[in-house]
Design an enzyme around this catalytic site. Structure first.
Site, PDB file in Angstrom:
ATOM      1  N   GLU A 198      16.073  20.507   1.595  1.00 42.65           N
ATOM      2  CA  GLU A 198      16.394  19.101   1.837  1.00 42.65           C
ATOM      3  C   GLU A 198      17.908  18.928   1.914  1.00 42.65           C
ATOM      4  O   GLU A 198      18.626  19.391   1.024  1.00 42.65           O
ATOM      5  CB  GLU A 198      15.823  18.257   0.699  1.00 42.65           C
ATOM      6  CG  GLU A 198      16.192  16.780   0.748  1.00 42.65           C
ATOM      7  CD  GLU A 198      15.753  16.064  -0.516  1.00 42.65           C
ATOM      8  OE1 GLU A 198      14.585  15.627  -0.568  1.00 42.65           O
ATOM      9  OE2 GLU A 198      16.572  15.956  -1.452  1.00 42.65           O
ATOM     10  N   ASP A 230      17.074  14.131   4.946  1.00 41.71           N
ATOM     11  CA  ASP A 230      16.631  13.099   4.011  1.00 41.71           C
ATOM     12  C   ASP A 230      17.508  11.855   4.088  1.00 41.71           C
ATOM     13  O   ASP A 230      18.720  11.911   3.850  1.00 41.71           O
ATOM     14  CB  ASP A 230      16.649  13.670   2.587  1.00 41.71           C
ATOM     15  CG  ASP A 230      16.067  12.702   1.576  1.00 41.71           C
ATOM     16  OD1 ASP A 230      14.987  12.151   1.853  1.00 41.71           O
ATOM     17  OD2 ASP A 230      16.694  12.496   0.524  1.00 41.71           O
ATOM     18  N   ARG A 263     -20.336   1.367  -7.770  1.00 41.14           N
ATOM     19  CA  ARG A 263     -18.901   1.157  -7.944  1.00 41.14           C
ATOM     20  C   ARG A 263     -18.088   2.398  -7.607  1.00 41.14           C
ATOM     21  O   ARG A 263     -17.054   2.308  -6.926  1.00 41.14           O
ATOM     22  CB  ARG A 263     -18.609   0.734  -9.389  1.00 41.14           C
ATOM     23  CG  ARG A 263     -17.157   0.347  -9.662  1.00 41.14           C
ATOM     24  CD  ARG A 263     -16.795  -0.960  -8.997  1.00 41.14           C
ATOM     25  NE  ARG A 263     -16.247  -0.798  -7.646  1.00 41.14           N
ATOM     26  CZ  ARG A 263     -16.394  -1.694  -6.694  1.00 41.14           C
ATOM     27  NH1 ARG A 263     -17.077  -2.791  -6.895  1.00 41.14           N
ATOM     28  NH2 ARG A 263     -15.847  -1.489  -5.513  1.00 41.14           N
TER      29      ARG A 263
END
Length: 293
Positions: free
Chosen positions: A201, A222, A104
């Site tokens: 930004e 942005d 798993r």
């Protein structure tokens, strides 16, 4: 490059695998211990159920090695290579109990990392022929950042900063807290080594002008429209051609090529590592043989 990243991470990876196995196995796999004879030997066939890009094969091998060093793991596909539905990825042979103990965790990591590399490759393909660099973000699963950034590299992408420690990125809340872009850049420049870059930004042209005047090394545009980004790139190129221009926000397979056409150097895409669909990969026991002991 991606291989060297994984090699650097290997000591921490081995320790992480130990903890992940402890989380899964606990005091013992009650199902396997109660149903599988201790002397049972099997071959586990790892195969893929859909098309994609393989990533995480060395990680899966480390999982099985951690469970039982006597297990034999044989790769049958290339890391970073294309997969087609039904392809054989690897074969693991040895103790049936050991194979089931590691199954798993090995599959979880293979599926997650291959999902990231597959999505990354689709974005890389969308930029084919353009010089724009595709990079990831810090939107990663806690505790799995280096692995997920490794998978981005396997898929053909590049890495942005690895954490808060290796680059200055002044975002909207930093700007608010510092009292403006100029104040934030000035404070950062006074605190960091000369070798570290400062990224700012910006969301508007007044912010762009302030970031340029403050001497930012990298400017992130942005959530701007493509026409605005195109104009912003022209402004930056004319006044500060050394500045790297990054685009971020609203990036998907339908928009990325248009964003790249604005002339930006870098496009950062958070969805490379978050909300990714795991590639469907399974392990089936095959040609099981009981020990003669």
């Amino acid at each position: 490059m991606q291989a060297s990243l994984l090699e650097l991470y290997k000591p921490n990876l081995i320790e992480s695998i130990r903890h992940w196995l402890e989380e899964d196995i606990g005091t013992g796999d009650v199902t396997t211990l109660s149903t599988i004879p201790a002397d049972s030997v099997s071959t586990g066939i790892i195969h893929v159920k859909e098309d994609g890009i393989l990533a995480g094969l060395p990680v899966a091998e480390e999982v099985f090695r951690a469970v039982d060093p006597a297990l034999v793991f044989e790769a049958r596909a290339a890391e970073g290579g294309p997969l087609r539905k039904g392809d054989l990825i690897a074969v693991v042979s040895g103790s049936t109990r050991s194979i089931l103990l590691g199954e798993r965790l090995a599959l979880n990591l293979l599926q997650r990392l291959s999902g990231i590399s597959t999505r990354t490759r689709s974005f890389v393909d969308a930029l084919e022929g353009l010089p724009t660099r595709l990079v990831d973000t810090r939107k990663t699963t806690p505790g799995h950042r280096l692995l997920e950034k490794y998978a981005v590299r396997v898929g053909g992408g590049h890495n942005h900063r690895f954490g808060l420690y290796d680059a200055v990125m002044i975002k909207d809340n930093h700007i608010k807290g510092a009292g403006g872009i100029s104040a934030a850049v000035q404070a950062a420049r006074a605190s960091i080594p000369h070798t570290m870059k400062i990224e700012v930004e910006v969301e508007s042209f007044p912010q762009l002008d302030e970031a340029l005047a403050a001497g930012a090394d990298i400017i992130m545009l942005d959530n701007m429209s493509v026409p605005d980004m195109t104009e912003a790139v022209k402004t930056i190129r004319s006044s500060a051609p050394h500045v790297i221009v990054e685009a971020s926000g609203n990036v998907n397979l339908n928009t990325i090529r248009g964003i790249a056409s604005s002339g930006v150097d870098v496009i950062s895409v958070g969805r490379l590592t978050y909300s990714v669909n795991a590639l469907d990969i399974s392990l089936d026991l095959n040609e099981r043989k009981e020990s003669s002991l």
